[in-house]
Design a protein around this motif. Structure first.
Motif, PDB file in Angstrom:
ATOM      1  N   ILE A 146      -8.589  -9.129   7.371  1.00  0.00           N
ATOM      2  CA  ILE A 146      -7.514  -8.135   7.508  1.00  0.00           C
ATOM      3  C   ILE A 146      -6.734  -8.028   6.199  1.00  0.00           C
ATOM      4  CG2 ILE A 146      -5.349  -7.600   8.698  1.00  0.00           C
ATOM      5  CD1 ILE A 146      -6.622  -8.993  11.192  1.00  0.00           C
ATOM      6  N   LEU A 147      -6.378  -9.177   5.627  1.00  0.00           N
ATOM      7  CA  LEU A 147      -5.649  -9.175   4.360  1.00  0.00           C
ATOM      8  C   LEU A 147      -6.446  -8.490   3.254  1.00  0.00           C
ATOM      9  CD1 LEU A 147      -4.140 -12.783   4.284  1.00  0.00           C
ATOM     10  CD2 LEU A 147      -2.833 -10.653   4.278  1.00  0.00           C
ATOM     11  N   LEU A 148      -7.717  -8.829   3.146  1.00  0.00           N
ATOM     12  CA  LEU A 148      -8.541  -8.290   2.066  1.00  0.00           C
ATOM     13  C   LEU A 148      -8.671  -6.771   2.147  1.00  0.00           C
ATOM     14  CD1 LEU A 148     -11.402 -10.963   1.911  1.00  0.00           C
ATOM     15  CD2 LEU A 148      -9.513 -10.663   0.310  1.00  0.00           C
ATOM     16  N   ASP A 149      -8.683  -6.228   3.357  1.00  0.00           N
ATOM     17  CA  ASP A 149      -8.802  -4.782   3.513  1.00  0.00           C
ATOM     18  C   ASP A 149      -7.439  -4.081   3.520  1.00  0.00           C
ATOM     19  OD1 ASP A 149     -11.460  -5.416   3.750  1.00  0.00           O
ATOM     20  OD2 ASP A 149     -11.825  -4.208   5.529  1.00  0.00           O
ATOM     21  N   ALA A 150      -6.414  -4.763   4.041  1.00  0.00           N
ATOM     22  CA  ALA A 150      -5.099  -4.125   4.166  1.00  0.00           C
ATOM     23  C   ALA A 150      -4.382  -4.031   2.826  1.00  0.00           C
ATOM     24  CB  ALA A 150      -4.235  -4.899   5.158  1.00  0.00           C
ATOM     25  N   ILE A 151      -4.568  -5.003   1.963  1.00  0.00           N
ATOM     26  CA  ILE A 151      -3.813  -5.019   0.708  1.00  0.00           C
ATOM     27  C   ILE A 151      -4.124  -3.812  -0.174  1.00  0.00           C
ATOM     28  CG2 ILE A 151      -3.653  -6.292  -1.489  1.00  0.00           C
ATOM     29  CD1 ILE A 151      -3.345  -8.834   0.304  1.00  0.00           C
ATOM     30  N   PRO A 152      -5.388  -3.455  -0.403  1.00  0.00           N
ATOM     31  CA  PRO A 152      -5.624  -2.226  -1.171  1.00  0.00           C
ATOM     32  C   PRO A 152      -5.157  -0.974  -0.425  1.00  0.00           C
ATOM     33  CG  PRO A 152      -7.695  -3.169  -0.389  1.00  0.00           C
ATOM     34  CD  PRO A 152      -6.644  -4.202  -0.155  1.00  0.00           C
ATOM     35  N   ALA A 153      -5.198  -1.000   0.916  1.00  0.00           N
ATOM     36  CA  ALA A 153      -4.697   0.145   1.687  1.00  0.00           C
ATOM     37  C   ALA A 153      -3.187   0.302   1.513  1.00  0.00           C
ATOM     38  CB  ALA A 153      -5.049  -0.029   3.162  1.00  0.00           C
ATOM     39  N   ILE A 154      -2.485  -0.822   1.450  1.00  0.00           N
ATOM     40  CA  ILE A 154      -1.037  -0.779   1.204  1.00  0.00           C
ATOM     41  C   ILE A 154      -0.754  -0.238  -0.193  1.00  0.00           C
ATOM     42  CG2 ILE A 154       0.991  -2.254   0.803  1.00  0.00           C
ATOM     43  CD1 ILE A 154      -0.071  -4.028   3.124  1.00  0.00           C
ATOM     44  N   ALA A 155      -1.506  -0.726  -1.171  1.00  0.00           N
ATOM     45  CA  ALA A 155      -1.275  -0.317  -2.559  1.00  0.00           C
ATOM     46  C   ALA A 155      -1.565   1.164  -2.783  1.00  0.00           C
ATOM     47  CB  ALA A 155      -2.128  -1.172  -3.500  1.00  0.00           C
ATOM     48  N   ALA A 156      -2.385   1.757  -1.927  1.00  0.00           N
ATOM     49  CA  ALA A 156      -2.751   3.162  -2.079  1.00  0.00           C
ATOM     50  C   ALA A 156      -1.678   4.115  -1.560  1.00  0.00           C
ATOM     51  CB  ALA A 156      -4.074   3.437  -1.361  1.00  0.00           C
ATOM     52  N   LYS A 157      -0.686   3.589  -0.844  1.00  0.00           N
ATOM     53  CA  LYS A 157       0.356   4.420  -0.265  1.00  0.00           C
ATOM     54  C   LYS A 157       1.547   4.583  -1.208  1.00  0.00           C
ATOM     55  CE  LYS A 157       1.581   3.956   4.038  1.00  0.00           C
ATOM     56  NZ  LYS A 157       1.204   5.271   4.599  1.00  0.00           N
ATOM     57  N   ASP A 158       2.303   5.630  -0.996  1.00  0.00           N
ATOM     58  CA  ASP A 158       3.565   5.816  -1.712  1.00  0.00           C
ATOM     59  C   ASP A 158       4.670   5.179  -0.863  1.00  0.00           C
ATOM     60  OD1 ASP A 158       5.842   6.584  -3.016  1.00  0.00           O
ATOM     61  OD2 ASP A 158       5.553   8.746  -2.722  1.00  0.00           O
ATOM     62  N   TRP A 159       5.261   4.117  -1.377  1.00  0.00           N
ATOM     63  CA  TRP A 159       6.256   3.348  -0.617  1.00  0.00           C
ATOM     64  C   TRP A 159       7.686   3.636  -1.063  1.00  0.00           C
ATOM     65  CZ3 TRP A 159       5.143   0.338   3.551  1.00  0.00           C
ATOM     66  CH2 TRP A 159       3.789   0.084   3.798  1.00  0.00           C
ATOM     67  N   SER A 160       7.872   4.616  -1.930  1.00  0.00           N
ATOM     68  CA  SER A 160       9.201   4.813  -2.508  1.00  0.00           C
ATOM     69  C   SER A 160      10.264   5.069  -1.441  1.00  0.00           C
ATOM     70  CB  SER A 160       9.169   5.951  -3.532  1.00  0.00           C
ATOM     71  OG  SER A 160       8.610   7.123  -2.966  1.00  0.00           O
ATOM     72  N   LYS A 161       9.991   5.920  -0.454  1.00  0.00           N
ATOM     73  CA  LYS A 161      10.984   6.232   0.564  1.00  0.00           C
ATOM     74  C   LYS A 161      11.233   5.044   1.493  1.00  0.00           C
ATOM     75  CE  LYS A 161      10.283  11.247   0.692  1.00  0.00           C
ATOM     76  NZ  LYS A 161       9.863  12.419   1.513  1.00  0.00           N
ATOM     77  N   VAL A 162      10.153   4.340   1.845  1.00  0.00           N
ATOM     78  CA  VAL A 162      10.290   3.183   2.738  1.00  0.00           C
ATOM     79  C   VAL A 162      11.111   2.095   2.069  1.00  0.00           C
ATOM     80  CG1 VAL A 162       9.040   1.347   3.951  1.00  0.00           C
ATOM     81  CG2 VAL A 162       8.124   3.674   3.930  1.00  0.00           C
ATOM     82  N   LEU A 163      10.786   1.792   0.821  1.00  0.00           N
ATOM     83  CA  LEU A 163      11.504   0.740   0.113  1.00  0.00           C
ATOM     84  C   LEU A 163      12.957   1.122  -0.152  1.00  0.00           C
ATOM     85  CD1 LEU A 163       8.673  -0.377  -2.312  1.00  0.00           C
ATOM     86  CD2 LEU A 163       9.701  -1.773  -0.502  1.00  0.00           C
ATOM     87  N   GLU A 164      13.187   2.391  -0.436  1.00  0.00           N
ATOM     88  CA  GLU A 164      14.561   2.846  -0.638  1.00  0.00           C
ATOM     89  C   GLU A 164      15.362   2.713   0.656  1.00  0.00           C
ATOM     90  OE1 GLU A 164      17.898   3.920  -2.478  1.00  0.00           O
ATOM     91  OE2 GLU A 164      15.970   3.551  -3.475  1.00  0.00           O
ATOM     92  N   LYS A 165      14.735   3.022   1.777  1.00  0.00           N
ATOM     93  CA  LYS A 165      15.392   2.880   3.084  1.00  0.00           C
ATOM     94  C   LYS A 165      15.735   1.422   3.347  1.00  0.00           C
ATOM     95  CE  LYS A 165      14.732   3.839   8.002  1.00  0.00           C
ATOM     96  NZ  LYS A 165      13.790   4.368   9.029  1.00  0.00           N
ATOM     97  N   HIS A 166      14.792   0.506   3.078  1.00  0.00           N
ATOM     98  CA  HIS A 166      15.057  -0.930   3.267  1.00  0.00           C
ATOM     99  C   HIS A 166      16.176  -1.410   2.346  1.00  0.00           C
ATOM    100  CE1 HIS A 166      11.875  -1.155   6.028  1.00  0.00           C
ATOM    101  NE2 HIS A 166      10.891  -1.537   5.240  1.00  0.00           N
TER     102      HIS A 166
END
Length: 277
Positions: free
Chosen positions: A247-267
């Motif tokens: 799960i980690l090996l597949d999820a990590i590149p999937a996470i990196a492929a997303k734009d997290w700017s709005k999520v991180l700004e919200k947090h």
């Protein structure tokens, strides 16, 4: 695209799930924070070209019991290394018949039964963060990160549960039968010893935090089941650790492929607005 913000993923490995071999180009970093030293050295490296930092929650020789883990130093060290996300693994007991040993669970709520742990970075000490933090905890785990983990797990065809409430006990002992039945009466799904205060501290720092929990036993509520013991827990972990690793090996590149700017700004906004100075 993801290059709008530098994604770096902290991985806190629980019992049996802290193998540094998942990282390429790895190097060890010794750090000390304002809250003391983390459980072990940080191991920095890459998973499929994504920057990651691995930390063994209980130390690489499993010498630190749940109460004595320096959760504040662990989370603060990952933040100082530039981590935007923290994905953790946990061994847990099942409180539901349908959650079988070996199943993966992605908890979305917790009930805190711990009593002896430092649960905030804002404790009034001279070296601590300043103020008092009343962090909202209605949604303790990052739902966007959880969804990525769940989507990947579905594609891998690994049996899992998309949500659940974890009751977190002080440990290191396991539950009595009366306690186990009480937690079932509260409609808890799984039981563990390390999610709190880890998830709370990650929230205070505005990190995207999510848990990959693996059921290793039925606690002690089942009349027809042998009482949980360490040997059984470790046997299940060894049999099934590859699931969490995949799960980690597949999820990590999937996470990196997303734009997290709005999520991180919200947090970030939520963590800042929770502090009273």
């Amino acid at each position: 695209m993801a290059d709008e913000i530098k994604i770096k993923i902290g991985i806190i490995g629980g019992t049996g799930l802290d193998n540094p071999d998942i990282l390429a180009d790895r190097r060890e970093i010794e750090v000390k924070t304002a809250y003391g030293s983390p459980s072990d050295v940080l191991i920095e490296g890459k998973i499929k070209n994504v920057d990651c930092v691995l930390l063994a929650r209980h130390g690489r020789k499993h010498t630190i019991m749940p109460t004595n883990v320096n959760y504040r130093a662990n989370i603060f060290a990952l933040k100082e290394q530039g981590c935007t996300h923290v994905i953790v693994t946990n061994a847990c007991g099942s409180l539901k018949e349908e959650i079988k040993p070996g199943d993966i669970i992605f908890p979305d709520q917790f009930i805190d039964r711990t009593t002896k742990r430092h649960s905030t970075f804002y404790d009034g000490q001279d070296t601590s963060l300043k103020g008092v933090c009343h962090i909202p905890m209605d949604t303790p785990f990052c739902p966007v990160t959880r969804k990525v983990l769940i989507d990947v797990t579905e594609k891998l065809d690994i049996h899992h549960h998309k949500a659940g409430t974890i009751v977190v006990i002080e440990g290191p002992r396991f539950s009595t039968k009366a306690e186990s039945h009480l937690y079932r009466a509260w409609n808890c799904d799984i039981i563990g010893m390390t999610t709190v205060p880890e998830v709370v501290l990650a929230k205070e720092l505005g990190l995207c935090y999510a848990t990959i929990a693996m059921a290793t036993d039925y606690d002690c509520w089942r009349c027809d089941e042998q009482t949980v013991c360490v040997d059984d827990v470790m046997a299940i972990m060894k049999q099934n650790a590859h699931k969490a690793t995949q799960i980690l090996l597949d999820a990590i590149p999937a996470i990196a492929a997303k734009d997290w700017s709005k999520v991180l700004e919200k947090h970030k906004t939520a963590s800042k607005s929770a502090v009273m100075i």
